[in-house]
Write a protein that holds these residues in place. Structure first.
Motif, PDB file in Angstrom:
ATOM      1  N   ARG A  10       0.845  -1.193   0.000  1.00  7.70           N
ATOM      2  CA  ARG A  10       0.000   0.000   0.000  1.00  7.70           C
ATOM      3  C   ARG A  10       0.881   1.244   0.000  1.00  7.70           C
ATOM      4  N   TYR A  11       0.484   2.203  -0.805  1.00  6.22           N
ATOM      5  CA  TYR A  11       1.096   3.532  -0.757  1.00  6.22           C
ATOM      6  C   TYR A  11       0.030   4.460  -0.214  1.00  6.22           C
ATOM      7  N   GLY A  12       0.051   4.720   1.064  1.00  2.00           N
ATOM      8  CA  GLY A  12      -1.006   5.542   1.642  1.00  2.00           C
ATOM      9  C   GLY A  12      -2.351   4.908   1.354  1.00  2.00           C
ATOM     10  N   ALA A  13      -3.184   5.627   0.645  1.00  4.18           N
ATOM     11  CA  ALA A  13      -4.521   5.104   0.364  1.00  4.18           C
ATOM     12  C   ALA A  13      -4.534   4.160  -0.835  1.00  4.18           C
ATOM     13  N   ILE A  14      -3.480   4.233  -1.655  1.00  2.00           N
ATOM     14  CA  ILE A  14      -3.445   3.412  -2.867  1.00  2.00           C
ATOM     15  C   ILE A  14      -2.975   2.003  -2.538  1.00  2.00           C
ATOM     16  N   THR A  15      -3.736   1.012  -2.975  1.00  2.00           N
ATOM     17  CA  THR A  15      -3.271  -0.359  -2.839  1.00  2.00           C
ATOM     18  C   THR A  15      -2.662  -0.764  -4.176  1.00  2.00           C
ATOM     19  N   ALA A  16      -1.343  -0.837  -4.204  1.00  2.00           N
ATOM     20  CA  ALA A  16      -0.656  -1.133  -5.468  1.00  2.00           C
ATOM     21  C   ALA A  16      -0.773  -2.610  -5.799  1.00  2.00           C
ATOM     22  N   ILE A  17      -0.553  -3.468  -4.803  1.00  2.00           N
ATOM     23  CA  ILE A  17      -0.832  -4.895  -5.018  1.00  2.00           C
ATOM     24  C   ILE A  17      -1.542  -5.469  -3.797  1.00  2.00           C
ATOM     25  N   GLY A  34      -0.372  -7.241 -17.307  1.00  2.00           N
ATOM     26  CA  GLY A  34      -1.343  -6.413 -16.599  1.00  2.00           C
ATOM     27  C   GLY A  34      -1.371  -5.049 -17.238  1.00  2.00           C
ATOM     28  N   PRO A  35      -2.507  -4.374 -17.159  1.00  2.00           N
ATOM     29  CA  PRO A  35      -2.579  -3.030 -17.748  1.00  2.00           C
ATOM     30  C   PRO A  35      -1.726  -2.042 -16.946  1.00  2.00           C
ATOM     31  N   ASN A  36      -1.586  -0.840 -17.441  1.00  2.00           N
ATOM     32  CA  ASN A  36      -0.819   0.188 -16.723  1.00  2.00           C
ATOM     33  C   ASN A  36      -1.345   0.346 -15.301  1.00  2.00           C
ATOM     34  N   GLY A  37      -0.411   0.425 -14.389  1.00  2.00           N
ATOM     35  CA  GLY A  37      -0.802   0.645 -12.999  1.00  2.00           C
ATOM     36  C   GLY A  37      -1.322  -0.588 -12.300  1.00  2.00           C
ATOM     37  N   ALA A  38      -1.152  -1.762 -12.914  1.00  2.00           N
ATOM     38  CA  ALA A  38      -1.676  -2.990 -12.314  1.00  2.00           C
ATOM     39  C   ALA A  38      -0.857  -3.413 -11.100  1.00  2.00           C
ATOM     40  N   GLY A  39       0.419  -3.011 -11.086  1.00  2.00           N
ATOM     41  CA  GLY A  39       1.274  -3.396  -9.972  1.00  2.00           C
ATOM     42  C   GLY A  39       2.408  -4.316 -10.374  1.00  2.00           C
ATOM     43  N   LYS A  40       2.699  -4.394 -11.640  1.00  2.00           N
ATOM     44  CA  LYS A  40       3.775  -5.274 -12.107  1.00  2.00           C
ATOM     45  C   LYS A  40       5.133  -4.804 -11.577  1.00  2.00           C
ATOM     46  N   SER A  41       5.424  -3.547 -11.818  1.00  2.00           N
ATOM     47  CA  SER A  41       6.725  -3.035 -11.391  1.00  2.00           C
ATOM     48  C   SER A  41       6.858  -3.083  -9.873  1.00  2.00           C
ATOM     49  N   THR A  42       5.762  -2.789  -9.201  1.00  2.00           N
ATOM     50  CA  THR A  42       5.786  -2.824  -7.737  1.00  2.00           C
ATOM     51  C   THR A  42       6.137  -4.235  -7.258  1.00  2.00           C
ATOM     52  N   THR A  43       5.483  -5.238  -7.838  1.00  2.00           N
ATOM     53  CA  THR A  43       5.759  -6.623  -7.461  1.00  2.00           C
ATOM     54  C   THR A  43       7.235  -6.951  -7.707  1.00  2.00           C
ATOM     55  N   PRO A  80      15.114  -2.974 -14.151  1.00  2.00           N
ATOM     56  CA  PRO A  80      13.935  -2.205 -13.751  1.00  2.00           C
ATOM     57  C   PRO A  80      13.264  -1.573 -14.967  1.00  2.00           C
ATOM     58  N   GLU A  81      12.104  -1.019 -14.720  1.00  2.00           N
ATOM     59  CA  GLU A  81      11.306  -0.408 -15.779  1.00  2.00           C
ATOM     60  C   GLU A  81      12.116   0.638 -16.551  1.00  2.00           C
ATOM     61  N   GLN A  82      12.810   1.473 -15.779  1.00  2.00           N
ATOM     62  CA  GLN A  82      13.676   2.472 -16.406  1.00  2.00           C
ATOM     63  C   GLN A  82      15.102   1.991 -16.220  1.00  2.00           C
ATOM     64  N   ASP A 156      11.675  -6.092 -16.347  1.00  2.00           N
ATOM     65  CA  ASP A 156      10.477  -5.261 -16.431  1.00  2.00           C
ATOM     66  C   ASP A 156      10.415  -4.613 -17.811  1.00  2.00           C
ATOM     67  N   GLU A 157       9.555  -5.109 -18.632  1.00  2.00           N
ATOM     68  CA  GLU A 157       9.385  -4.632 -20.009  1.00  2.00           C
ATOM     69  C   GLU A 157      10.719  -4.527 -20.762  1.00  2.00           C
ATOM     70  N   PRO A 158      11.365  -5.676 -20.957  1.00  2.00           N
ATOM     71  CA  PRO A 158      12.720  -5.664 -21.517  1.00  2.00           C
ATOM     72  C   PRO A 158      12.808  -5.215 -22.966  1.00  2.00           C
ATOM     73  N   SER A 187       5.353  -7.404 -19.593  1.00  2.00           N
ATOM     74  CA  SER A 187       5.212  -6.838 -20.930  1.00  2.00           C
ATOM     75  C   SER A 187       3.776  -6.425 -21.155  1.00  2.00           C
ATOM     76  N   HIS A 188       3.610  -5.466 -22.058  1.00  2.00           N
ATOM     77  CA  HIS A 188       2.253  -5.152 -22.510  1.00  2.00           C
ATOM     78  C   HIS A 188       1.970  -5.857 -23.818  1.00  2.00           C
ATOM     79  N   ILE A 189       3.040  -6.315 -24.459  1.00  2.00           N
ATOM     80  CA  ILE A 189       2.872  -6.915 -25.772  1.00  2.00           C
ATOM     81  C   ILE A 189       2.544  -8.381 -25.584  1.00  2.00           C
TER      82      ILE A 189
HETATM   83  N1  ATP Z   1       6.084   5.445  -4.981  1.00  2.00           N
HETATM   84  C1  ATP Z   1       4.755   5.361  -5.176  1.00  2.00           C
HETATM   85  N2  ATP Z   1       3.915   6.142  -4.481  1.00  2.00           N
HETATM   86  C2  ATP Z   1       2.579   6.078  -4.661  1.00  2.00           C
HETATM   87  N3  ATP Z   1       1.969   5.243  -5.504  1.00  2.00           N
HETATM   88  C3  ATP Z   1       2.744   4.432  -6.243  1.00  2.00           C
HETATM   89  C4  ATP Z   1       4.174   4.448  -6.121  1.00  2.00           C
HETATM   90  N4  ATP Z   1       4.670   3.532  -6.966  1.00  2.00           N
HETATM   91  C5  ATP Z   1       3.622   2.970  -7.588  1.00  2.00           C
HETATM   92  N5  ATP Z   1       2.458   3.502  -7.153  1.00  2.00           N
HETATM   93  C6  ATP Z   1       1.099   3.113  -7.583  1.00  2.00           C
HETATM   94  O1  ATP Z   1       0.991   1.723  -7.513  1.00  2.00           O
HETATM   95  C7  ATP Z   1       0.226   1.232  -8.600  1.00  2.00           C
HETATM   96  C8  ATP Z   1       1.006   0.163  -9.346  1.00  2.00           C
HETATM   97  O2  ATP Z   1       2.091   0.740 -10.024  1.00  2.00           O
HETATM   98  P1  ATP Z   1       3.125  -0.088 -10.886  1.00  2.00           P
HETATM   99  O3  ATP Z   1       4.194   0.853 -11.313  1.00  2.00           O
HETATM  100  O4  ATP Z   1       3.543  -1.279 -10.125  1.00  2.00           O
HETATM  101  O5  ATP Z   1       2.253  -0.525 -12.136  1.00  2.00           O
HETATM  102  P2  ATP Z   1       2.696  -1.323 -13.434  1.00  2.00           P
HETATM  103  O6  ATP Z   1       1.856  -2.537 -13.502  1.00  2.00           O
HETATM  104  O7  ATP Z   1       4.160  -1.523 -13.450  1.00  2.00           O
HETATM  105  O8  ATP Z   1       2.262  -0.321 -14.575  1.00  2.00           O
HETATM  106  P3  ATP Z   1       2.951  -0.002 -15.997  1.00  2.00           P
HETATM  107  O9  ATP Z   1       2.439  -1.007 -16.937  1.00  2.00           O
HETATM  108  O10 ATP Z   1       2.431   1.359 -16.312  1.00  2.00           O
HETATM  109  O11 ATP Z   1       4.421  -0.043 -15.822  1.00  2.00           O
HETATM  110  C9  ATP Z   1      -0.129   2.437  -9.443  1.00  2.00           C
HETATM  111  O12 ATP Z   1      -1.439   2.809  -9.111  1.00  2.00           O
HETATM  112  C10 ATP Z   1       0.837   3.482  -9.006  1.00  2.00           C
HETATM  113  O13 ATP Z   1       0.278   4.757  -9.130  1.00  2.00           O
END
Ligand code: ATP
Ligand code: MG
Lengths: 351, 234
Positions: A10-17, A34-43, A80-82, A156-158, A187-189
């Motif tokens: 969780r990031y504050g109120a946001i549940t990333a995964i 997973g679509p953008n923001g699904a939580g792939k990079s976070t995982t 990493p993603e970047q 992450d998205e190589p 990947s998105h592809i």
């Molecule tokens: N440092 C952070 N602070 C607050 N929220 C964050 C932070 N990092 C990620 N999030 C949130 O966590 C959620 C998951 O993000 P994540 O980057 O894991 O998605 P993703 O699946 O990798 O997306 P993408 O396909 O765009 O790369 C998003 O809603 C994002 O806004």
């Protein structure tokens, strides 16, 4: 090999995964979708020990990532993603630094040469990273992950930013690397995942929604086999004829796509395959079938079906576009719009 | 740690800002050397060192302002924190690299000492004692600056805050003179002058060495803790 258990972040109120669990065996190549923001990079950031989870744990070879970071980090190569590059270094300086960082001492030169050969960066070896094109930067990022010969690769998205030839090369490379290693790649592809991965994990809004082999997933989610055909001949008569074919439940007109012919979507009665019957009937009536395709769900469809709430089984792909249609007003259809766009994209990929 | 240290040095010496730093340092120290040592015909360099103590307060933040924030901004920190190097090793490597640049700058005093040696006998003991104080003071400021750069990704903000803290530390004597009692004692103890000046008279006071080393260690510790807090909280 990799065990992810009830992982939440969780990031504050946001549940990333949200309570994500899966296991990856040695030597498996897993596609992480997973679509953008699904939580792939976070995982991935949690698996590699960059950040901690709010709840749950990750084990690599039985070692907990938080409790035994030295043990787990040695086993993981992470892109990493970047790509984490220092623009003011040359590629050589950068890779030397990574070797230092990962304590690669013996046969360093040979190992580096091999990696540069694999990701094809030998020709930019002496250049400043800041001057490289995006694709080359990405390759240097991949090279970095390979240093130290880790058992586990987290990518992450190589293939982002690579040209089509490079994409194929990198896919082949990942496949080859995956023979002896455990790989998780996001990947998105979707065609990429299909080409490279044995197993697919799909997450959406932080939740794991599917985990299985690509074919299994599409089979499980497929409805009965709809058929789309293109027939030369007057629309109304062909439509009537099609409707009367044995086993056909309903026919939908899809309009003109090619001069002199019309497309139709045929829904068969439960569990029947009407393709032969259609062929025979049309041949009889001398209306040539120009194309016929069984409308089984592709991974693309599975993905959309699972990650958007309002998927219609791929039908929208065949819906003729109405000019001037206001997308915003058709909010519930936004998912299907995306479906059409995705499918078109795939079509052009193949072309 | 050595990997990070070497990388950091490489980055320092490919960056124009470090050359600007060295240039400014050498220029002002030359000026000071000329005005204080040559003009007054003294064989004691501590006057010039003392004067560079003040100049360093102004220019040292340049060395630390991007130490940690920049990596976070460019997301290269992922590389470091997912490598087998521990957080403390990474912090130590970075601070040592900054300290090395500072050391390279300070080494100019040795050159001045030899220049004096051409004309007269140098009081080497006093000189090295003064130099030691100068180095310890600088390293502790580097640790403070490093900590500030963990708090912000913005280099300018980091530099300004570090500068403000340096200023505060050097003005502590003055502030202390305005209060009394226990506050005065505390402020005087915290004053950099209190701990720096004795070195310049050739006295190596253990308590002063401990003071600077403690500040350094404490801030290095804070730095590592705040990095880990950011990664591992929530
Ligand atoms: N440092 C952070 N602070 C607050 N929220 C964050 C932070 N990092 C990620 N999030 C949130 O966590 C959620 C998951 O993000 P994540 O980057 O894991 O998605 P993703 O699946 O990798 O997306 P993408 O396909 O765009 O790369 C998003 O809603 C994002 O806004
Ligand atoms: Mg991502």
């Amino acid at each position: 090999m990799i065990e992810v258990s009830n992982l939440s972040k969780r990031y504050g109120a946001i549940t990333a995964i949200d309570h994500v669990s899966f296991k990856v065996d040695k030597g498996e190549i897993i596609g992480f979708l997973g679509p953008n923001g699904a939580g792939k990079s976070t995982t991935m950031n949690i698996i590699t020990g960059y950040i901690s989870a709010t709840a749950g744990y990750v084990r690599i070879d039985g070692y907990d990532v938080m409790e035994n970071p030295e043990q787990t980090k040695r086993r993981i190569g992470y892109l990493p993603e970047q790509p984490p590059l220092y623009p003011d270094m040359t590629v050589k300086e950068y890779l030397d630094f990574i070797c230092d960082l990962k304590n690669v001492r013996k046969d360093r030169r040979k190992a580096l040469e091999e990696i540069c050969e694999q990701v094809r960066i030998a020709d930019v070896y002496k250049r400043l990273i800041r001057n490289l094109s995006k694709g080359y930067k990405q390759r240097v990022g991949i090279a970095q992950a390979l240093i130290g010969n880790p058992d586990v690769l987290i990518l992450d998205e190589p293939t982002v930013g690579l040209d089509p030839k490079q994409i194929i090369e990198i896919r082949d490379l990942i496949k080859k690397l995956g023979e002896r290693r455990t790989v998780i790649l996001s990947s998105h592809i979707l065609s990429e995942i299909q080409a490279v991965c044995e197993r697919v994990i799909i997450i959406s809004s932080g939740k794991l929604v599917a985990d299985g082999r690509a074919e299994e997933l599409s089979a499980k989610l497929s409805d009965d086999h709809d058929v789309q055909i293109r027939v030369e001949g007057p629309e109304e008569i062909v439509f009537q004829t099609l409707s009367k074919v044995h086993g056909v439940k309903s026919v939908r007109k899809l309009g003109k796509r090619e001069e002199g012919s019309f497309d139709y979507l045929i829904e068969p009665k439960e569990k029947t395959d009407v393709r032969r019957a259609l062929f025979n009937r049309m041949a009889e009536k001398k209306y040539p079938i120009l194309s016929m395709s069984s409308n089984q769900l592709t991974l693309e469809d599975v993905f959309l079906k699972l990650t958007t709430g309002d998927y219609d089984g791929g039908l929208s792909e065949f819906t003729p576009e109405i000019p001037g249609k206001d997308n915003a007003a058709e909010a519930p259809e936004s998912g299907t719009e995306a479906a059409a766009a995705e499918s078109e994209q795939e079509g052009s990929d193949k072309a | 740690m050595t990997a990070v240290y070497r990388k950091e040095l490489l980055i320092y010496f490919t960056s124009p800002i470090v050359y600007a730093y060295l240039l400014v340092f050498y220029f002002f120290s030359g000026l000071g050397f000329n005005a204080i040592c040559i003009a007054q015909q003294t064989n004691n360099l501590t006057g010039a060192i003392d004067y560079m103590f003040t100049i360093s307060m102004f220019i040292l933040p340049v060395l630390t302002m991007r130490l940690f924030g920049e990596e976070r901004k460019n997301k290269t920190d992922i590389l470091l924190y997912t490598s087998p190097a521990g957080t403390f090793g990474i912090v130590a490597g970075k601070l040592l690299a900054a300290a090395t640049v500072y050391g390279v700058a300070s080494a100019i005093f040795v050159v001045y000492a030899f220049v004096i040696g051409l004309f007269t006998a140098v009081q080497w003991a006093v000189f090295f004692c003064g130099l030691l104080g100068f180095l310890l003071m600088g390293v502790s400021l580097i640790a403070i600056g490093g900590f500030i750069s963990v708090l912000t990704e913005n280099q300018i903000v980091a530099a300004v805050i570090t500068f403000a803290i340096s200023l505060l530390l050097s003005l502590m004597d003055y502030i202390a003179s305005m209060v009394s009692g226990i506050a005065k004692t505390v402020l005087e103890y915290l004053s950099y002058n209190t701990h720096f000046t004795p070195f310049q008279t050739g006295q190596i006071g253990l308590s002063h060495i401990i003071f600077f080393l403690s500040v350094t260690g404490l801030f290095a510790f804070f730095t590592a803790r705040s990095i880990d807090h950011r990664r591992f909280s929530a």
